[in-house]
Scaffold this motif. Structure first.
Motif, PDB file in Angstrom:
ATOM      1  N   ALA A 125       0.843  -1.202   0.103  1.00  0.00           N
ATOM      2  CA  ALA A 125       0.023  -0.089  -0.012  1.00  0.00           C
ATOM      3  C   ALA A 125       0.694   1.204   0.000  1.00  0.00           C
ATOM      4  CB  ALA A 125      -0.950  -0.126   1.138  1.00  0.00           C
ATOM      5  N   ARG A 126       2.007   1.344   0.776  1.00  0.00           N
ATOM      6  CA  ARG A 126       2.772   2.273   0.789  1.00  0.00           C
ATOM      7  C   ARG A 126       3.780   2.665  -0.507  1.00  0.00           C
ATOM      8  NH1 ARG A 126       8.144   3.217   2.576  1.00  0.00           N
ATOM      9  NH2 ARG A 126       8.396   5.567   3.330  1.00  0.00           N
ATOM     10  N   ARG A 127       4.089   1.697  -1.307  1.00  0.00           N
ATOM     11  CA  ARG A 127       4.464   1.799  -2.654  1.00  0.00           C
ATOM     12  C   ARG A 127       3.517   2.458  -3.628  1.00  0.00           C
ATOM     13  NH1 ARG A 127       6.776  -3.492  -1.502  1.00  0.00           N
ATOM     14  NH2 ARG A 127       4.974  -4.394  -2.903  1.00  0.00           N
ATOM     15  N   MET A 128       2.372   1.856  -3.204  1.00  0.00           N
ATOM     16  CA  MET A 128       1.310   2.581  -4.201  1.00  0.00           C
ATOM     17  C   MET A 128       1.031   3.893  -3.889  1.00  0.00           C
ATOM     18  SD  MET A 128      -1.030  -0.696  -4.558  1.00  0.00           S
ATOM     19  CE  MET A 128      -0.582  -2.626  -4.961  1.00  0.00           C
ATOM     20  N   SER A 129       0.706   4.178  -2.855  1.00  0.00           N
ATOM     21  CA  SER A 129       0.488   5.475  -2.405  1.00  0.00           C
ATOM     22  C   SER A 129       1.510   6.802  -2.297  1.00  0.00           C
ATOM     23  CB  SER A 129      -0.364   5.364  -0.893  1.00  0.00           C
ATOM     24  OG  SER A 129       0.429   5.177  -0.068  1.00  0.00           O
ATOM     25  N   GLY A 130       2.739   6.058  -1.653  1.00  0.00           N
ATOM     26  CA  GLY A 130       3.961   6.922  -1.543  1.00  0.00           C
ATOM     27  C   GLY A 130       3.690   7.651  -0.383  1.00  0.00           C
ATOM     28  N   GLY A 131       2.653   7.389   0.432  1.00  0.00           N
ATOM     29  CA  GLY A 131       2.410   7.957   1.837  1.00  0.00           C
ATOM     30  C   GLY A 131       3.176   7.251   3.024  1.00  0.00           C
ATOM     31  N   VAL A 132       3.213   8.109   4.181  1.00  0.00           N
ATOM     32  CA  VAL A 132       3.993   7.220   5.242  1.00  0.00           C
ATOM     33  C   VAL A 132       3.058   7.258   6.504  1.00  0.00           C
ATOM     34  CG1 VAL A 132       6.106   8.701   4.862  1.00  0.00           C
ATOM     35  CG2 VAL A 132       4.483   9.953   6.391  1.00  0.00           C
ATOM     36  N   GLU A 133       1.640   7.322   6.352  1.00  0.00           N
ATOM     37  CA  GLU A 133       0.976   7.068   7.437  1.00  0.00           C
ATOM     38  C   GLU A 133       1.015   5.896   8.014  1.00  0.00           C
ATOM     39  OE1 GLU A 133       0.066   8.018   4.324  1.00  0.00           O
ATOM     40  OE2 GLU A 133      -0.354  10.101   4.686  1.00  0.00           O
ATOM     41  N   LEU A 134       1.401   4.891   7.330  1.00  0.00           N
ATOM     42  CA  LEU A 134       1.405   3.482   7.802  1.00  0.00           C
ATOM     43  C   LEU A 134       2.682   3.032   8.659  1.00  0.00           C
ATOM     44  CD1 LEU A 134      -0.202   1.735   4.684  1.00  0.00           C
ATOM     45  CD2 LEU A 134      -1.430   2.154   6.846  1.00  0.00           C
ATOM     46  N   TRP A 135       3.601   3.898   8.524  1.00  0.00           N
ATOM     47  CA  TRP A 135       4.989   3.532   9.261  1.00  0.00           C
ATOM     48  C   TRP A 135       4.671   3.005  10.623  1.00  0.00           C
ATOM     49  CZ3 TRP A 135       9.238   3.054   6.278  1.00  0.00           C
ATOM     50  CH2 TRP A 135      10.409   2.811   7.163  1.00  0.00           C
ATOM     51  N   PRO A 136       4.007   3.700  11.390  1.00  0.00           N
ATOM     52  CA  PRO A 136       4.016   3.092  12.860  1.00  0.00           C
ATOM     53  C   PRO A 136       3.235   1.876  12.924  1.00  0.00           C
ATOM     54  CG  PRO A 136       3.143   5.616  12.811  1.00  0.00           C
ATOM     55  CD  PRO A 136       3.296   4.924  11.467  1.00  0.00           C
ATOM     56  N   VAL A 137       2.366   1.475  12.288  1.00  0.00           N
ATOM     57  CA  VAL A 137       1.773   0.108  12.325  1.00  0.00           C
ATOM     58  C   VAL A 137       2.583  -0.704  11.720  1.00  0.00           C
ATOM     59  CG1 VAL A 137       0.262   0.388  10.315  1.00  0.00           C
ATOM     60  CG2 VAL A 137      -0.379  -1.037  12.136  1.00  0.00           C
ATOM     61  N   MET A 138       3.493  -0.382  10.595  1.00  0.00           N
ATOM     62  CA  MET A 138       4.055  -1.322  10.075  1.00  0.00           C
ATOM     63  C   MET A 138       5.380  -1.607  11.092  1.00  0.00           C
ATOM     64  SD  MET A 138       4.823   0.454   6.303  1.00  0.00           S
ATOM     65  CE  MET A 138       6.333  -0.263   5.827  1.00  0.00           C
ATOM     66  N   ALA A 139       5.858  -0.710  11.728  1.00  0.00           N
ATOM     67  CA  ALA A 139       6.887  -0.932  13.076  1.00  0.00           C
ATOM     68  C   ALA A 139       6.379  -1.779  13.967  1.00  0.00           C
ATOM     69  CB  ALA A 139       7.243   0.267  13.445  1.00  0.00           C
ATOM     70  N   ASP A 140       4.929  -1.816  14.254  1.00  0.00           N
ATOM     71  CA  ASP A 140       4.451  -2.607  15.409  1.00  0.00           C
ATOM     72  C   ASP A 140       4.206  -4.035  14.821  1.00  0.00           C
ATOM     73  OD1 ASP A 140       3.553  -2.455  18.030  1.00  0.00           O
ATOM     74  OD2 ASP A 140       1.400  -2.820  17.229  1.00  0.00           O
ATOM     75  N   LYS A 165       7.843  12.937   9.102  1.00  0.00           N
ATOM     76  CA  LYS A 165       6.645  13.301   7.984  1.00  0.00           C
ATOM     77  C   LYS A 165       5.566  13.019   8.472  1.00  0.00           C
ATOM     78  CE  LYS A 165      10.018  12.285   4.147  1.00  0.00           C
ATOM     79  NZ  LYS A 165      10.296  11.362   3.010  1.00  0.00           N
ATOM     80  N   LEU A 166       5.389  12.353   9.601  1.00  0.00           N
ATOM     81  CA  LEU A 166       4.054  11.830  10.037  1.00  0.00           C
ATOM     82  C   LEU A 166       3.488  13.228  10.957  1.00  0.00           C
ATOM     83  CD1 LEU A 166       5.203   8.681  11.884  1.00  0.00           C
ATOM     84  CD2 LEU A 166       3.577   8.993   9.845  1.00  0.00           C
ATOM     85  N   ASP A 167       1.945  13.191  10.738  1.00  0.00           N
ATOM     86  CA  ASP A 167       1.385  14.267  11.498  1.00  0.00           C
ATOM     87  C   ASP A 167       1.538  14.061  13.122  1.00  0.00           C
ATOM     88  OD1 ASP A 167      -0.324  12.094  12.189  1.00  0.00           O
ATOM     89  OD2 ASP A 167      -2.231  12.739  10.813  1.00  0.00           O
ATOM     90  N   LYS A 168       1.006  14.658  14.035  1.00  0.00           N
ATOM     91  CA  LYS A 168       1.112  14.921  15.165  1.00  0.00           C
ATOM     92  C   LYS A 168       0.623  13.434  15.862  1.00  0.00           C
ATOM     93  CE  LYS A 168       2.723  17.139  17.576  1.00  0.00           C
ATOM     94  NZ  LYS A 168       3.817  17.446  18.158  1.00  0.00           N
ATOM     95  N   ALA A 169      -0.458  12.815  15.365  1.00  0.00           N
ATOM     96  CA  ALA A 169      -1.426  11.583  15.608  1.00  0.00           C
ATOM     97  C   ALA A 169       0.015  10.306  15.377  1.00  0.00           C
ATOM     98  CB  ALA A 169      -2.757  11.402  15.048  1.00  0.00           C
ATOM     99  N   GLY A 170       0.315  10.555  14.219  1.00  0.00           N
ATOM    100  CA  GLY A 170       1.269   9.465  13.657  1.00  0.00           C
ATOM    101  C   GLY A 170       2.428   9.441  14.541  1.00  0.00           C
TER     102      GLY A 170
END
Length: 260
Positions: A90-105, A127-132
């Motif tokens: 999903a990250r490769r397709m979207s280019g976003g970083v939002e999934l970084w924390p859950v990937m680490a988990d 690059k994450l927002d505050k919640a991320g």
């Protein structure tokens, strides 16, 4: 898998709907309906949600939102290797970083806390927002605890977000994690204070802070159903005892009559 007729697919998030517009109309509707089922079931029945996610994935594996949903469904059922693969796709397709924390988990779930910690130091975190960023801090603290570094976990959670009196969607979970780490370190009075602060911020019941506080205060909750069952058993035993006494008395009366 069967989908209730009232689920039309219109319930889907507008951003996801936009992604699905790359598919033929009928196919997009089928995928949308399966994604709605994933969203509806992921908390109450993760296994069923996982099943619907696999259907969506089979229909539209080249849509980032579908790969993300499949990742979260796998994550909810503790299929961490599969979840990580889907999140990476999903990250490769979207280019976003939002999934970084859950990937680490997911790395934590796979028994690789050191990898989760390494991810917490990568440029993507900035690059994450505050919640991320708060989510990443929670994952990093969890990784420290996995590695037996309890004091480091406590320090990891100490942050401006923790000290702030403002309440955000992630505030209760951050305070709860800090309280739990303090309690594990034997700092009970501080832990109690932070469980109370977590409860204060927990408007939607995302933590069991109230139960933890009650436990620390020595309050025991008795299941009303179990209690009624116990009372019924006691009543039944009492009745059985009285019946036995009556039978014994009758036997004595019979013996006395025989003697007469």
């Amino acid at each position: 898998m069967p989908i209730p007729p009232e689920v039309t697919g219109e319930e889907i998030d507008p951003d996801v709907r936009q992604e699905l517009m790359s598919l033929p109309k009928g196919l997009a509707e089928d995928v949308a309906r399966n994604l709605v089922m994933v969203a509806q079931l992921i908390d109450e029945d993760p296994e069923k949600a996982y099943g619907y996610s696999r259907v969506a994935l089979r229909l539209a594996s080249r849509v980032a939102a579908v790969r993300e949903a499949a990742g979260f469904a796998a994550y909810a059922t503790q299929k961490y290797s599969e979840a990580l693969a889907e999140f990476r796709a999903a990250r490769r397709m979207s280019g976003g970083v939002e999934l970084w924390p859950v990937m680490a988990d997911c790395e934590r779930g796979l028994g690789r806390p050191e990898r989760a910690l390494a991810m917490a130091g990568e440029p993507e975190v900035q690059k994450l927002d505050k919640a991320g960023q708060v989510e990443m801090r929670l994952v990093a603290a969890g990784a420290r605890r996995d590695m037996g570094q309890l004091d480091a976990a406590i320090v990891t959670l100490q942050s401006p977000e923790l000290a702030s009196s403002a309440v955000h969607p992630w505030t209760a979970r951050l305070r709860y994690a800090y309280a739990d780490a303090l309690l594990a370190a034997g700092r009970e009075s501080e832990a109690r204070e932070w469980f109370a602060k977590a409860l204060e911020a927990d408007k939607d019941g995302s933590t069991d802070a109230s139960d933890r506080l009650a436990e620390m205060d020595g309050v025991e909750f008795v299941d009303a159903f179990d209690e009624s069952e116990d009372e019924a058993e006691e009543t039944e035993e009492s009745e059985d005892s009285r019946e036995a006494d009556v039978v014994e008395l009758d036997d004595e009366d019979d013996r006395d009559g025989d003697k007469g």
